[in-house]
Scaffold this motif. Structure first.
Motif, PDB file in Angstrom:
ATOM      1  N   GLN A   1      -2.113   2.849  -3.608  1.00 59.16           N
ATOM      2  CA  GLN A   1      -2.659   3.805  -2.812  1.00 59.16           C
ATOM      3  C   GLN A   1      -3.962   4.413  -3.232  1.00 59.16           C
ATOM      4  O   GLN A   1      -5.031   4.541  -2.364  1.00 59.16           O
ATOM      5  CB  GLN A   1      -0.922   4.988  -2.216  1.00 59.16           C
ATOM      6  CG  GLN A   1      -0.568   4.754  -1.598  1.00 59.16           C
ATOM      7  CD  GLN A   1       0.434   5.690  -0.727  1.00 59.16           C
ATOM      8  OE1 GLN A   1       0.648   6.985  -1.419  1.00 59.16           O
ATOM      9  NE2 GLN A   1       1.100   5.236  -0.070  1.00 59.16           N
TER      10      GLN A   1
ATOM     11  N   ILE B   1      -0.258   4.758   3.931  1.00 57.49           N
ATOM     12  CA  ILE B   1      -1.286   4.599   3.265  1.00 57.49           C
ATOM     13  C   ILE B   1      -2.474   5.094   4.490  1.00 57.49           C
ATOM     14  O   ILE B   1      -4.015   5.656   4.494  1.00 57.49           O
ATOM     15  CB  ILE B   1      -2.052   3.244   2.936  1.00 57.49           C
ATOM     16  CG1 ILE B   1      -3.853   3.190   2.561  1.00 57.49           C
ATOM     17  CG2 ILE B   1      -1.870   2.217   3.787  1.00 57.49           C
ATOM     18  CD1 ILE B   1      -3.600   3.638   1.234  1.00 57.49           C
TER      19      ILE B   1
ATOM     20  N   PRO C   1       0.987  -1.403   0.055  1.00 57.65           N
ATOM     21  CA  PRO C   1       0.302   0.071  -0.083  1.00 57.65           C
ATOM     22  C   PRO C   1       0.681   1.519  -0.157  1.00 57.65           C
ATOM     23  O   PRO C   1       0.376   1.783   0.123  1.00 57.65           O
ATOM     24  CB  PRO C   1      -1.140   0.207   1.365  1.00 57.65           C
ATOM     25  CG  PRO C   1      -0.164  -1.353   2.297  1.00 57.65           C
ATOM     26  CD  PRO C   1       1.112  -2.026   1.577  1.00 57.65           C
TER      27      PRO C   1
END
Length: 699
Positions: A428, A485, A422
């Motif tokens: 993302q 994230i 992520p």
């Protein structure tokens, strides 16, 4: 050196780099409150020199200790160690926020593969799931502790990680206590630093050592780490209380709504009607909607009209028939539960994508607007750069089915999804878009619960986060990716009055900065229960019970350890997924204990030293809760009455009305109180080894 009550203890401390020799040391007094030590080290392997500076700053509450490392040469890595030695005696005890104060209880050392195989094959986990009170200080002994989880290494014997291990600390801190003089000292590392892998080693001679792994040294880059030496009273509440107050944003929910979403919980995808009144008697509040509405992992809200129907992920589970759903149906479910007085958290995952993913890339099946229908097509067209690959120097691993790992191929996971990073922009952006869709399309959902944080242990050998180094190359830490994230998901949910819960397989405090509550999948295991309870001491915590067999042989003992630790257990709910379902035994236990768990709503641990005590063979804790305070009294052996003493000032007063709740009783009783020697004294009747006291503020 620190002193209290005319007691003085000389402690020694320093920081160093492993395999480096100190060549020169200079001390400089910066001010009355600040002194610095400048060291020149030489790497015994490369013969290069490194500068290490230690700065000590005296404040009213602590001695702040900052280390900086500077090397202008080539990039490399070695453990960065901080050592403290406390003068020990048989009266000195150790305490840490550990999974189990006994450390590793598996009998044969850490073996992730054996644990994983036992889980996957429904094997015997009894030796890994026993519970030991984590709030009791221990003798100073030789032990090794892992921060959050054992660190990922190339020769690791397993990939799947579940938090059954007791030899794990969930905050980077360690405390010494001397009960006779009511004094203690803690070494606490800052969660605000970039933290990668950390081990803590304790020795019988009073030496403790924190080792930080995989940090990138060199290139003129300055590494900085902050910590504090904190003097306090000889009570775990003192050291933990300092940590909580100093780093409040990691311990308190960003959205206070999270505390309303506290009670026993479910993990069910059932749309069937259920007995609402019965569930409320069981203190039931929230369903984490089990992960089968979406078409495949990661595609939680497809790019379709709200009434367009798709086949949900349930079709992949054991050949089960597919279930049709739509955004409208998902939204209607949340509204229906809301109307009944319950909450829904939707499933979310930031480390896995797809189902039945092929490698190498297969021939495309879909294109354009319909590409989302095929997980392989969507992955390889939009998100392929975020796939996490097994490093070339990783030892091949065979765990079970999709957990096989082969160097140079993707890490596969459940239902042959692939593991994702992520921290990579493409993924993302996709996750943020999915989050926005959830907020917009499901207005009656109260937020999300994020699953599968076990993958954050790993490193991405195809990216460079600027701080990590492993296997003689720059890498990207998934710990760093998690923080990136979460910084982006934070405003999406919190600015829209939604909450973020997490199922945190890896138990690390800095990962919870933007997390409002915890829904832990492994709290039937003692180590996981302890770890998640300590991490969530100011947040709502819900915990797993897999089946009614885990209520035996003593259901009172099971329920009471949850009460004592301030954790709501999973409720027996229709069609719960790999978690407890209704049965004669389960229903009786939860109906007996539901009124007691209801008193925990809004729970916050009270962390004042020596605030509550008992001389009986019992366990007591004190929580601030909705409307006042809650006191669980549990694990009482034989005694029919237990005397509890409370020092909290606002509770030390006459004519205070205190209610006692007992298992199996529908209504509480009023118990008498009196003020004795500046403390509130309560003599409590006990039933089935337990009572829960509730003191309302409005008196």
């Amino acid at each position: 050196m620190f002193h209290d009550n005319k007691q003085v203890r000389k402690v020694k401390g320093n920081s160093l780099l492993k395999n480096c020799k100190v060549i020169k040391v200079n001390a400089e007094k910066i001010s009355e409150a600040v002194i610095e030590f400048h060291k020149v080290l030489r790497d015994t392997l490369s013969n290069s020199s490194v500068e290490l500076k230690e700065t000590f700053t005296v404040s009213k509450e602590s001695l702040n200790w900052v280390i900086t490392v500077l090397d202008a040469g080539e990039f490399w890595s070695t453990p960065i160690e901080t050592v403290l030695q406390y003068p020990v005696s048989d009266k000195v005890k150790l305490w840490a926020p550990w999974g189990d104060p006994r450390g590793d209880t598996s009998g044969g050392g850490t073996n992730n593969k054996q644990i994983a195989d036992a889980i996957i094959n429904s094997g015997d986990l009894s030796s890994l799931t026993s519970w030991e009170d984590p709030l009791v200080a221990q003798p100073v002994t030789n032990k090794l502790w892992h921060y959050g989880a054992p660190r990922y290494q190339y020769d690791d014997s397993g990939v799947l990680y579940c938090p059954f291990q007791g030899d794990v600390i969930n905050m980077p801190m360690i405390s010494f206590f001397e009960k006779d003089h009511d004094m203690g000292l803690s070494l606490i590392l800052s969660p605000e630093d970039t933290l990668l892998d950390i081990n803590l080693e304790t020795k019988k001679d009073g030496t403790v050592k924190f080792s930080r792994f995989n940090h990138r040294i060199g290139g003129g880059k300055v590494l900085r780490f902050s910590m504090d030496l904190v003097p306090h009273q000889a009570d775990w509440r003192s050291s933990l209380g300092w940590m909580v107050e100093r780093y409040r944003s990691y311990f308190y929910p960003t959205n206070p709504l999270a505390k309303e979403i506290s009670g026993t919980g479910a993990y069910s995808n059932s749309d069937a009607e259920f007995d609402v009144a019965k569930m409320k008697k069981m203190a039931f509040r929230v369903n984490w909607r089990a992960s089968f509405d979406f078409p495949y992992m990661g595609m939680f809200i497809p790019p379709v009209d709200k009434n367009e129907v798709w086949s949900s992920f349930v079709r992949e589970r054991g050949g089960a028939s597919s279930k049709s759903t739509s955004i409208s149906k998902m939204s209607d479910y949340s509204k229906n539960m809301d109307d009944k007085g319950f909450y829904v958290l939707n499933y979310f995952n930031v480390t896995e994508f797809g189902t039945q993913i092929k490698y190498p890339k297969p021939a495309p099946k879909k294109s354009g607007a319909s590409m989302w229908l095929d997980a392989n097509d969507y992955l390889y067209e939009h998100l392929a750069d975020a796939m996490l690959f097994v490093p070339d120097n990783q030892k091949p691993v065979v765990d079970k089915d999709v957990y096989n790992t082969e160097p140079g191929k993707p890490f596969w996971t459940w239902e042959k999804a692939v593991v994702m990073d992520p921290g990579v922009k493409s993924y993302q952006d996709f996750l943020v878009d999915q989050a926005n869709k959830l907020v917009t399309e499901l207005p009656n959902s109260y937020g999300i619960c994020i699953n599968r944080m076990d993958w954050t242990r790993f490193y991405n050998h195809k990216t460079d986060d600027g701080v990590s180094w492993m296997g003689d190359q720059p890498v990207g830490s998934m710990y760093v990716s998690w923080m990136k994230i979460m910084e982006k998901l934070d405003p999406v949910f919190h600015d829209n009055n939604k909450v973020i819960y997490a199922n945190n397989h890896v138990k690390r405090i800095e990962q919870l900065k933007y997390v409002d509550g915890l829904f832990d999948e492994f709290t039937y295991a003692g180590a996981s229960l302890n770890a998640v309870a300590l991490l969530g001491n100011q947040k709502p915590v819900l915990g797993w019970i897999s089946n009614d067999k885990q209520l035996t042989p003593d259901s009172d003992e099971v329920m009471q350890k949850f009460l004592y630790m301030g954790v709501f257990p999973m409720a027996p709910f229709p069609e719960n997924d790999h978690s407890i379902r209704p049965s004669k035994l389960a229903d009786k236990v939860y109906l007996d204990y539901g009124p007691l768990f209801n008193q925990l709503r809004g729970k916050e641990w009270v962390l004042e030293p020596h605030v509550i005590s008992t001389k009986e063979n019992a366990k007591v804790n004190l929580f601030k809760s909705f409307g006042g305070y809650t006191i669980p009294i549990t694990h009482v052996k034989e005694a029919q009455l237990v005397e509890v003493r409370i020092k909290k000032k606002e509770l030390v007063k006459n004519d205070l009305k205190v209610y006692a709740y007992h298992p199996g009783d529908e209504d509480p009783i009023v118990v008498p109180t009196e003020v004795v020697d500046g403390e509130l004294k309560i003599v409590v009747p006990i039933k089935r080894g337990c009572a829960v006291l509730k003191i309302n503020k409005a008196q």
